[in-house]
Design a protein around this motif. Structure first.
Motif, short mmCIF file in Angstrom:
data_model
loop_
_atom_site.label_atom_id
_atom_site.label_comp_id
_atom_site.label_asym_id
_atom_site.label_seq_id
_atom_site.Cartn_x
_atom_site.Cartn_y
_atom_site.Cartn_z
N ASP A 58 -63.13 42.69 27.78
CA ASP A 58 -61.87 43.29 27.34
C ASP A 58 -60.71 42.81 28.20
N ALA A 59 -60.91 42.72 29.51
CA ALA A 59 -59.86 42.25 30.41
C ALA A 59 -59.49 40.81 30.11
N ALA A 60 -60.50 39.98 29.85
CA ALA A 60 -60.24 38.57 29.54
C ALA A 60 -59.47 38.43 28.23
N VAL A 61 -59.86 39.21 27.23
CA VAL A 61 -59.18 39.15 25.93
C VAL A 61 -57.74 39.63 26.06
N SER A 62 -57.54 40.72 26.79
CA SER A 62 -56.18 41.25 26.99
C SER A 62 -55.31 40.23 27.73
N GLU A 63 -55.88 39.64 28.75
CA GLU A 63 -55.17 38.64 29.53
C GLU A 63 -54.78 37.44 28.65
N LEU A 64 -55.71 36.97 27.84
CA LEU A 64 -55.45 35.83 26.96
C LEU A 64 -54.38 36.18 25.94
N ARG A 65 -54.45 37.36 25.34
CA ARG A 65 -53.44 37.76 24.36
C ARG A 65 -52.05 37.87 24.98
N ALA A 66 -51.98 38.43 26.18
CA ALA A 66 -50.69 38.55 26.86
C ALA A 66 -50.12 37.18 27.17
N PHE A 67 -50.97 36.27 27.58
CA PHE A 67 -50.54 34.91 27.90
C PHE A 67 -50.03 34.21 26.64
N ILE A 68 -50.74 34.36 25.53
CA ILE A 68 -50.32 33.76 24.27
C ILE A 68 -49.00 34.36 23.81
N ALA A 69 -48.84 35.66 23.98
CA ALA A 69 -47.58 36.31 23.61
C ALA A 69 -46.42 35.75 24.42
N GLN A 70 -46.65 35.53 25.71
CA GLN A 70 -45.60 34.95 26.55
C GLN A 70 -45.28 33.53 26.10
N LEU A 71 -46.30 32.75 25.77
CA LEU A 71 -46.07 31.40 25.28
C LEU A 71 -45.29 31.43 23.96
N GLY A 72 -45.53 32.44 23.15
CA GLY A 72 -44.76 32.61 21.91
C GLY A 72 -43.30 32.91 22.19
N ARG A 73 -43.05 33.78 23.15
CA ARG A 73 -41.66 34.09 23.52
C ARG A 73 -40.96 32.88 24.11
N ASP A 74 -41.74 32.02 24.77
CA ASP A 74 -41.17 30.81 25.36
C ASP A 74 -41.00 29.68 24.35
N GLY A 75 -41.53 29.86 23.13
CA GLY A 75 -41.38 28.86 22.09
C GLY A 75 -42.46 27.79 22.06
N VAL B 233 -45.64 28.39 21.25
CA VAL B 233 -46.64 28.79 20.26
C VAL B 233 -45.93 29.49 19.11
N ALA B 234 -46.29 29.11 17.87
CA ALA B 234 -45.72 29.75 16.69
C ALA B 234 -46.35 31.13 16.49
N SER B 235 -45.76 31.92 15.60
CA SER B 235 -46.25 33.29 15.36
C SER B 235 -47.66 33.31 14.79
N ASP B 236 -48.10 32.22 14.16
CA ASP B 236 -49.46 32.18 13.61
C ASP B 236 -50.47 31.64 14.62
N GLY B 237 -50.03 31.36 15.85
CA GLY B 237 -50.94 30.92 16.90
C GLY B 237 -51.07 29.41 17.03
N THR B 238 -50.35 28.67 16.21
CA THR B 238 -50.41 27.22 16.33
C THR B 238 -49.55 26.75 17.49
N VAL B 239 -49.97 25.69 18.10
CA VAL B 239 -49.26 25.14 19.26
C VAL B 239 -48.08 24.30 18.77
N THR B 240 -46.89 24.64 19.23
CA THR B 240 -45.71 23.86 18.87
C THR B 240 -45.32 22.90 19.99
N ASP B 241 -45.73 23.22 21.21
CA ASP B 241 -45.44 22.36 22.36
C ASP B 241 -46.66 22.32 23.27
N PRO B 242 -47.59 21.39 22.99
CA PRO B 242 -48.82 21.32 23.79
C PRO B 242 -48.57 21.10 25.27
N GLY B 243 -47.58 20.30 25.60
CA GLY B 243 -47.26 20.04 27.01
C GLY B 243 -46.87 21.31 27.74
#
Length: 114
Positions: free
Chosen positions: A38-55, A57-67
């Protein structure tokens, strides 16, 4: 998306089919507890959410800027500590079965090689 993973532990012996061959993998570790998963999943989701706010990752989870994703993972290794421990404990597939965004596989692969 369900966060339910059967059982209290992830780990143990696994059978995998590769082509027409079956392989048997013995995992002698005690596995990863439900709380650790559960901790790993929560951590991963929070990290993905931050990457989304940073632009990165798209809202559907696709990578827009791999670098940017690679740079974020490599620049903050301590932020993904629970994820790293879960992967090391053999729960990579369990994490990916819960978090199915496209970027999740990339982040898990990067953390696994760190």
């Amino acid at each position: 998306m369900s966060d339910y993973v059967f059982g209290d532990k992830v780990g143990g012996n696994q059978y995998k089919q590769t082509g027409d061959h079956n392989t048997f993998t013995v995992n002698n570790s005690a596995g990863v507890s439900r709380q650790e998963l559960d901790a790993a999943v929560s951590e991963l989701r929070a990290f993905i959410a931050q990457l989304g706010r940073d632009g990165a990752v798209a809202s559907d989870g696709t990578v827009t800027d791999p670098g940017a994703v690679v740079a974020a993972v490599e620049s903050e290794p301590g932020r993904l500590r629970a994820l790293g421990q879960a992967i090391a404990g053999g729960a990579k597939d369990a994490v990916l079965s819960v978090v199915k965004d496209g970027v999740a596989a990339l982040i898990v692969a990067l953390v696994a090689r760190m």
